[in-house]
Design an enzyme around this catalytic site. Structure first.
Site, mmCIF file in Angstrom:
data_model
loop_
_atom_site.group_PDB
_atom_site.id
_atom_site.type_symbol
_atom_site.label_atom_id
_atom_site.label_comp_id
_atom_site.label_asym_id
_atom_site.label_seq_id
_atom_site.Cartn_x
_atom_site.Cartn_y
_atom_site.Cartn_z
ATOM 1 N N ASP A 1 -2.346 10.527 -2.311
ATOM 2 C CA ASP A 1 -2.593 9.455 -3.283
ATOM 3 C C ASP A 1 -2.938 10.011 -4.647
ATOM 4 O OD1 ASP A 1 -3.006 8.134 -0.558
ATOM 5 O OD2 ASP A 1 -2.795 6.492 -2.001
ATOM 6 N N GLN B 1 -2.131 2.251 9.960
ATOM 7 C CA GLN B 1 -0.822 2.354 9.277
ATOM 8 C C GLN B 1 0.168 3.167 10.105
ATOM 9 O OE1 GLN B 1 -3.778 2.817 7.817
ATOM 10 N NE2 GLN B 1 -3.769 2.348 5.637
ATOM 11 N N ARG C 1 0.868 -1.180 0.000
ATOM 12 C CA ARG C 1 0.000 0.000 0.000
ATOM 13 C C ARG C 1 0.901 1.225 0.000
ATOM 14 N NH1 ARG C 1 2.348 1.975 3.833
ATOM 15 N NH2 ARG C 1 0.781 3.606 3.777
ATOM 16 N N GLY C 2 0.269 2.408 -0.171
ATOM 17 C CA GLY C 2 1.059 3.623 -0.354
ATOM 18 C C GLY C 2 1.187 3.867 -1.852
ATOM 19 N N ALA C 3 0.868 5.094 -2.271
ATOM 20 C CA ALA C 3 0.731 5.364 -3.704
ATOM 21 C C ALA C 3 1.965 4.986 -4.543
ATOM 22 C CB ALA C 3 0.350 6.827 -3.908
ATOM 23 N N ARG D 1 -7.121 -0.742 -6.990
ATOM 24 C CA ARG D 1 -7.470 0.320 -6.024
ATOM 25 C C ARG D 1 -7.649 1.606 -6.830
ATOM 26 N NH1 ARG D 1 -4.218 1.039 -0.521
ATOM 27 N NH2 ARG D 1 -6.187 1.935 0.184
ATOM 28 N N ASN E 1 -5.801 12.203 0.301
ATOM 29 C CA ASN E 1 -4.885 11.407 1.126
ATOM 30 C C ASN E 1 -5.706 10.606 2.142
ATOM 31 O OD1 ASN E 1 -2.166 10.631 1.828
ATOM 32 N ND2 ASN E 1 -2.465 11.752 3.735
#
Ligand code: MRU
Length: 354
Positions: A236, A195, A46-48, A89, A246
């Site tokens: 994001d 997170q 995860r995380g852009a 996503r 975000n």
């Protein structure tokens, strides 16, 4: 170890399984691009920026899996893989950015099927390597905003785990720490998936950077009582006018920051800036399953059978944004003009570096 990497002996995409941190450190290997897409949906990764690099390697994997002997057949299979990966996503634009870049690479007319397979792996590796290099450049710009003795409020996880390595907002914090600045971080736990508590606390702890974990609800108290010098977050997707999508809860932080005169800076690689979207209301917001709200790690925290809402991101209108840190420098209002300039400048400089 990088968050996402290709194993050149096994021909697999490898991901640190972030669902298991901080209790277990496990790397999962993927032989099928459909499983890579599922890993993105399930938040193994995860995380852009990390999602973008993963999708790029996923396309390289799809090219290897395809049985097509000719170029036209391979391009058809890659279109199908692109659709599957793009659907994993919706909010992080780095995903569709990386997939589109891979389709462009594959479409070069001079390439045979074998050439395309090789080119997609090289291109994915370049996206991953560039991510690390640009995060370091971005962090150097962002660290100029940090003074010795500062307390930084941070939301979600934007560190090495959210990118290929180093990270965005947390990357700024790592660089400021490396520069010898004495800093303290207030880490939002970041419900519902925690997170902040699980991943950001883990990364800061490993690097010996002083921090306190706080409940999300405590952030306003710390800002109103003058205990926060700056808020740093990731993004994001950032629209052309500087509206920033975000992790859910970012908007609330930005409003409280402005109310209390605390500067609010998203740290955003230009690959996260979507110049095709005029404003933040056009950004697709992922809504995840209610069980992430009604339970914590499978343990119910609410009456069984109730309904819950779970938007994973929110949009912060640009009027709450002090400046946007990019690898091309820190961008200030008017964002409409200056973000476009930063993206163009970065594209020009990337061309020169190639
Ligand atoms: O749902 P996640 O964990 O993928 O959300 C991540 C964030 O919101 C980050 O702040 C964002 O991706 C930018 S950080 C590199």
């Amino acid at each position: 170890m990088r968050t996402v990497f290709w194993d050149y002996e096994q021909d697999t995409v490898n991901l640190i399984d972030q669902r298991k941190l901080p209790w277990e450190f496990e790397v999962a290997a993927y032989h099928d691009y459909r499983d890579v897409a599922r890993a993105i949906t399930d938040m193994v990764v995860r995380g852009a920026p990390a999602i973008g690099a993963t999708a790029a390697f996923g396309m390289a994997l799809a090219a290897r899996q395809s049985k097509a002997a000719d170029r036209a057949g391979l391009l058809r299979d890659l279109e199908e893989a692109a659709n599957v990966l793009n659907a994993a996503r919706p909010t992080a634009v780095n995903l569709s950015w990386a997939v589109a870049r891979q389709l462009q690479t594959a479409a070069q007319p001079a390439l045979s099927a074998a050439d395309i397979r090789a080119a997609l792996l090289t291109a994915a590796q370049t996206i991953a390597d560039d991510d690390v290099a640009l995060n370091k450049r971005m962090a150097a710009h962002g660290a100029e905003l940090i003074s010795d003795g500062d307390t930084i409020l941070h939301h979600c996880n934007t560190g090495a785990l959210a990118a290929v390595d180093w990270g965005t907002a947390l990357g700024v914090i790592f660089t400021a720490h490396e520069q010898g600045k004495r800093i303290h971080v207030l880490v939002d736990e970041t419900r519902p998936r925690l997170q902040g508590a699980r991943l950001t606390a883990w990364e800061l702890h490993q690097r010996g950077i002083p921090f306190d974990l706080i409940a999300d609800n405590a952030a306003g108290h710390f800002m109103r009582t003058g205990q926060v010098n700056i808020v740093l977050v990731g993004s994001d997707r950032t629209a052309a006018n500087g509206d920033v999508a975000n992790k859910i809860g970012t908007y609330k932080l930005a409003v409280v920051a402005k109310e209390n005169g605390v500067p609010f800076y998203p740290v955003v690689p230009t690959s996260t800036i979507d110049l095709n979207l005029a404003h933040g209301d056009l950004i697709p917001i992922e809504e995840r399953g209610p069980e992430e709200v009604t339970a914590v790690f499978g343990h119910p925290i609410a009456p069984i059978g109730i309904s819950a809402r779970n938007p994973a991101f929110d949009v912060t209108p640009h009027r709450y944004v002090t400046g946007i840190v990019t690898e091309a420098g820190i961008v200030y209002p008017p964002f409409g003009l200056n973000l476009r300039r930063a993206v163009e400048q970065e594209q020009k400089e990337a061309g020169t570096r190639d």
